[in-house]
Design a protein around this motif. Sequence first.
Motif, PDB file in Angstrom:
ATOM      1  N   ARG A 276    -121.768  40.029 -25.694  1.00 54.52           N
ATOM      2  CA  ARG A 276    -120.680  39.648 -24.791  1.00 54.52           C
ATOM      3  C   ARG A 276    -119.961  40.913 -24.293  1.00 54.52           C
ATOM      4  O   ARG A 276    -119.736  41.850 -25.060  1.00 54.52           O
ATOM      5  CB  ARG A 276    -119.673  38.735 -25.487  1.00 54.52           C
ATOM      6  N   GLY A 277    -119.622  40.935 -23.025  1.00 56.47           N
ATOM      7  CA  GLY A 277    -118.925  42.081 -22.452  1.00 56.47           C
ATOM      8  C   GLY A 277    -119.835  43.220 -22.050  1.00 56.47           C
ATOM      9  O   GLY A 277    -119.364  44.258 -21.588  1.00 56.47           O
ATOM     10  N   GLU A 278    -121.144  43.038 -22.200  1.00 55.08           N
ATOM     11  CA  GLU A 278    -122.102  44.113 -21.935  1.00 55.08           C
ATOM     12  C   GLU A 278    -122.855  43.860 -20.628  1.00 55.08           C
ATOM     13  O   GLU A 278    -123.161  42.721 -20.277  1.00 55.08           O
ATOM     14  CB  GLU A 278    -123.095  44.203 -23.089  1.00 55.08           C
ATOM     15  N   ILE A 279    -123.128  44.940 -19.913  1.00 54.81           N
ATOM     16  CA  ILE A 279    -123.964  44.891 -18.713  1.00 54.81           C
ATOM     17  C   ILE A 279    -125.246  45.648 -19.026  1.00 54.81           C
ATOM     18  O   ILE A 279    -125.228  46.864 -19.238  1.00 54.81           O
ATOM     19  CB  ILE A 279    -123.253  45.516 -17.504  1.00 54.81           C
ATOM     20  N   VAL A 280    -126.362  44.924 -19.081  1.00 53.67           N
ATOM     21  CA  VAL A 280    -127.658  45.515 -19.441  1.00 53.67           C
ATOM     22  C   VAL A 280    -128.546  45.531 -18.204  1.00 53.67           C
ATOM     23  O   VAL A 280    -128.739  44.501 -17.544  1.00 53.67           O
ATOM     24  CB  VAL A 280    -128.339  44.717 -20.572  1.00 53.67           C
ATOM     25  N   GLY A 281    -129.082  46.698 -17.885  1.00 52.98           N
ATOM     26  CA  GLY A 281    -129.938  46.844 -16.717  1.00 52.98           C
ATOM     27  C   GLY A 281    -131.413  46.845 -17.079  1.00 52.98           C
ATOM     28  O   GLY A 281    -131.790  47.271 -18.173  1.00 52.98           O
ATOM     29  N   PHE A 282    -132.232  46.361 -16.145  1.00 55.79           N
ATOM     30  CA  PHE A 282    -133.689  46.421 -16.287  1.00 55.79           C
ATOM     31  C   PHE A 282    -134.248  47.221 -15.119  1.00 55.79           C
ATOM     32  O   PHE A 282    -134.070  46.859 -13.953  1.00 55.79           O
ATOM     33  CB  PHE A 282    -134.310  45.015 -16.299  1.00 55.79           C
ATOM     34  N   ALA A 283    -134.921  48.328 -15.443  1.00 50.95           N
ATOM     35  CA  ALA A 283    -135.572  49.167 -14.438  1.00 50.95           C
ATOM     36  C   ALA A 283    -137.080  49.024 -14.571  1.00 50.95           C
ATOM     37  O   ALA A 283    -137.592  48.600 -15.608  1.00 50.95           O
ATOM     38  CB  ALA A 283    -135.162  50.625 -14.622  1.00 50.95           C
ATOM     39  N   GLY A 284    -137.800  49.405 -13.511  1.00 48.62           N
ATOM     40  CA  GLY A 284    -139.256  49.338 -13.516  1.00 48.62           C
ATOM     41  C   GLY A 284    -139.791  49.268 -12.107  1.00 48.62           C
ATOM     42  O   GLY A 284    -139.068  48.922 -11.168  1.00 48.62           O
ATOM     43  N   CYS A 460    -124.450  49.971 -15.462  1.00 54.96           N
ATOM     44  CA  CYS A 460    -124.899  49.381 -16.732  1.00 54.96           C
ATOM     45  C   CYS A 460    -124.532  50.208 -17.953  1.00 54.96           C
ATOM     46  O   CYS A 460    -124.513  51.448 -17.908  1.00 54.96           O
ATOM     47  CB  CYS A 460    -126.419  49.179 -16.694  1.00 54.96           C
ATOM     48  N   ASN A 461    -124.303  49.504 -19.063  1.00 54.10           N
ATOM     49  CA  ASN A 461    -124.052  50.165 -20.346  1.00 54.10           C
ATOM     50  C   ASN A 461    -125.342  50.665 -20.976  1.00 54.10           C
ATOM     51  O   ASN A 461    -125.365  51.710 -21.634  1.00 54.10           O
ATOM     52  CB  ASN A 461    -123.373  49.199 -21.309  1.00 54.10           C
ATOM     53  N   ARG A 462    -126.425  49.875 -20.799  1.00 54.65           N
ATOM     54  CA  ARG A 462    -127.747  50.267 -21.268  1.00 54.65           C
ATOM     55  C   ARG A 462    -128.770  49.925 -20.197  1.00 54.65           C
ATOM     56  O   ARG A 462    -128.572  49.004 -19.410  1.00 54.65           O
ATOM     57  CB  ARG A 462    -128.144  49.501 -22.541  1.00 54.65           C
ATOM     58  N   ILE A 463    -129.871  50.678 -20.185  1.00 51.23           N
ATOM     59  CA  ILE A 463    -130.959  50.388 -19.260  1.00 51.23           C
ATOM     60  C   ILE A 463    -132.251  50.251 -20.064  1.00 51.23           C
ATOM     61  O   ILE A 463    -132.635  51.166 -20.804  1.00 51.23           O
ATOM     62  CB  ILE A 463    -131.119  51.493 -18.200  1.00 51.23           C
ATOM     63  N   LEU A 464    -132.915  49.090 -19.929  1.00 54.44           N
ATOM     64  CA  LEU A 464    -134.232  48.868 -20.516  1.00 54.44           C
ATOM     65  C   LEU A 464    -135.262  49.100 -19.419  1.00 54.44           C
ATOM     66  O   LEU A 464    -135.131  48.550 -18.325  1.00 54.44           O
ATOM     67  CB  LEU A 464    -134.348  47.457 -21.065  1.00 54.44           C
ATOM     68  N   VAL A 465    -136.258  49.902 -19.698  1.00 59.17           N
ATOM     69  CA  VAL A 465    -137.245  50.283 -18.686  1.00 59.17           C
ATOM     70  C   VAL A 465    -138.576  49.625 -19.007  1.00 59.17           C
ATOM     71  O   VAL A 465    -139.112  49.773 -20.115  1.00 59.17           O
ATOM     72  CB  VAL A 465    -137.428  51.815 -18.619  1.00 59.17           C
ATOM     73  N   MET A 466    -139.122  48.877 -18.040  1.00 59.11           N
ATOM     74  CA  MET A 466    -140.394  48.183 -18.236  1.00 59.11           C
ATOM     75  C   MET A 466    -141.516  48.885 -17.490  1.00 59.11           C
ATOM     76  O   MET A 466    -141.319  49.445 -16.414  1.00 59.11           O
ATOM     77  CB  MET A 466    -140.288  46.725 -17.777  1.00 59.11           C
ATOM     78  N   HIS A 467    -142.698  48.832 -18.095  1.00 57.91           N
ATOM     79  CA  HIS A 467    -143.903  49.421 -17.497  1.00 57.91           C
ATOM     80  C   HIS A 467    -145.084  48.552 -17.899  1.00 57.91           C
ATOM     81  O   HIS A 467    -145.343  48.337 -19.090  1.00 57.91           O
ATOM     82  CB  HIS A 467    -144.105  50.851 -17.999  1.00 57.91           C
ATOM     83  N   HIS A 468    -145.778  48.009 -16.902  1.00 58.33           N
ATOM     84  CA  HIS A 468    -146.950  47.158 -17.143  1.00 58.33           C
ATOM     85  C   HIS A 468    -146.667  46.048 -18.146  1.00 58.33           C
ATOM     86  O   HIS A 468    -147.440  45.800 -19.072  1.00 58.33           O
ATOM     87  CB  HIS A 468    -148.136  48.000 -17.615  1.00 58.33           C
ATOM     88  N   GLY A 469    -145.511  45.357 -17.979  1.00 54.65           N
ATOM     89  CA  GLY A 469    -145.209  44.189 -18.789  1.00 54.65           C
ATOM     90  C   GLY A 469    -144.622  44.456 -20.152  1.00 54.65           C
ATOM     91  O   GLY A 469    -144.398  43.521 -20.916  1.00 54.65           O
TER      92      GLY A 469
END
Length: 492
Positions: A276-284, A460-469
């Motif tokens: 709660r209160g977090e902004i999580v980003g997804f890059a890729g 974003c507070n955190r960024i999760l980076v995706m590559h090929h699923g």
Amino acid sequence: MLLEMKGISKSFFKVNALNQVQFNLNAGEAHAIVGENGAGKSTLMKILAGIHQPDDGEIILRGKPVTISSTNVSKRLGISIIHQELNLIPHMSVAENIFLGREHRKGGFFSDFGSMVRETKSLLESFDLQLDPNALISSLSIGEQQIVEIAKAMSMQAEILIMDEPTAVLEEKEAQKLFELIHQFKSKGVAIIYISHRLNELKRFCDRITVLRDGQFVTTLSMEGLTEREIANLMVGRELSDLYPDKRQRFGDEILRVERLTRKRNFEDVSFSVRRGEIVGFAGLIGAGRTELVRTIFGDWQPDAGAVYWKGKKATFRSPLDAVQAGIGFATEDRKRTGLFLDLGVTQNVSVTCSGKVSKWSFIRRKLERQFVEQKINELNVKVHKRTGPVKNLSGGNQQKIVLAKWIASDSELFILDEPTRGIDVGARKEIYEMISRFAAEGKAVIVISSELPELLGLCNRILVMHHGKIKGELDHTVANEQNVMALATGL
């Protein structure tokens, strides 16, 4: 001078879209047109493309006055447009879409499909992309469909090429290839009219810039020496402060946890959590599996393996309705097709997720509905002339605010925002960023998918980076930068 547009005016339903606008273009130059959503940029270009007819004004092409009465006339005059909204036929192939209305013929009667496929392959290879010319448009991602639109315009060998937000759905590598092509076009004398809300792009290849505001001409300037901030201030007519709000540092309890979620051919073994209160980003990059992942979490698709936990308990969302009732809102990447009912009004679009709040004994109480929606759109500063008019007539920024208002009205506790500012001007972006920050401050959680790295880095507070699923890595905002995000996104 190749083109002059003098005193162009246009009204729709007694509302002025353009008022005495002027614009000129030289052969071999790239000329940017900028302005907030609703400033009149696309309307001006649709007049040049023969889609709309001006109420007043004159168009002079190669020194002679012309009347552009239709799109066919525009094409014959050497003008080609890449629309902001995709203009492709889903059940036809890539090659068929590119040569629609200009089919190659054998003996004057039969379509020479093989010839069209070969030429399409050559066009697509200029983007260094292995896109199958025989693939149906419906099978392609939004980014791949945009590439087909660009190839379609390129195939017409126009003297004036209008590009309306051409990179809105392209990744950096694809956009860079487009910029290289623009330089090639300029060297051959082709004039480019370039509309984009990505102000950082303009200085790469644009020679001049014209600013429109509220349907009126503001100024035309040389691009040399102009800063992004100066351009933004000219667009909104005021000093624009820092674009991104300050990031929150304190978060609440975990609201969503995903464990080893898998959907074959889309993504595999994905695990993450959001508080709660977090902004999580997804890059890729395009095809990394980001959109497919959140659609599965939202119940639109079913996983092959893994689990989703909502507020600490294992959840099984068999449909989006299950997710909505649990408190999850999802603003999709394509607001036109899956985010809005374009032919309905603002009131109906906003209240669709919360009919229980505005009804009694299964009957909608129209007065209560209007009051409830009015409160929500005022909160988001939505600019609407008529609440009952179709939302397709609104600017992109106001349409996106209505998508968000819909999920705010449903009391969502987790907002999934897929490309939340695509095709939106800098002023509206700032408002949406502040809105996202407010969600977090209220203890709600936000997942942001974006192709624009500055947006993820700034928001974003955190960024999760995706590559090929797969999730290739996670970066805290204190260490994330464009270089390390792109390194993970490309599998380095």
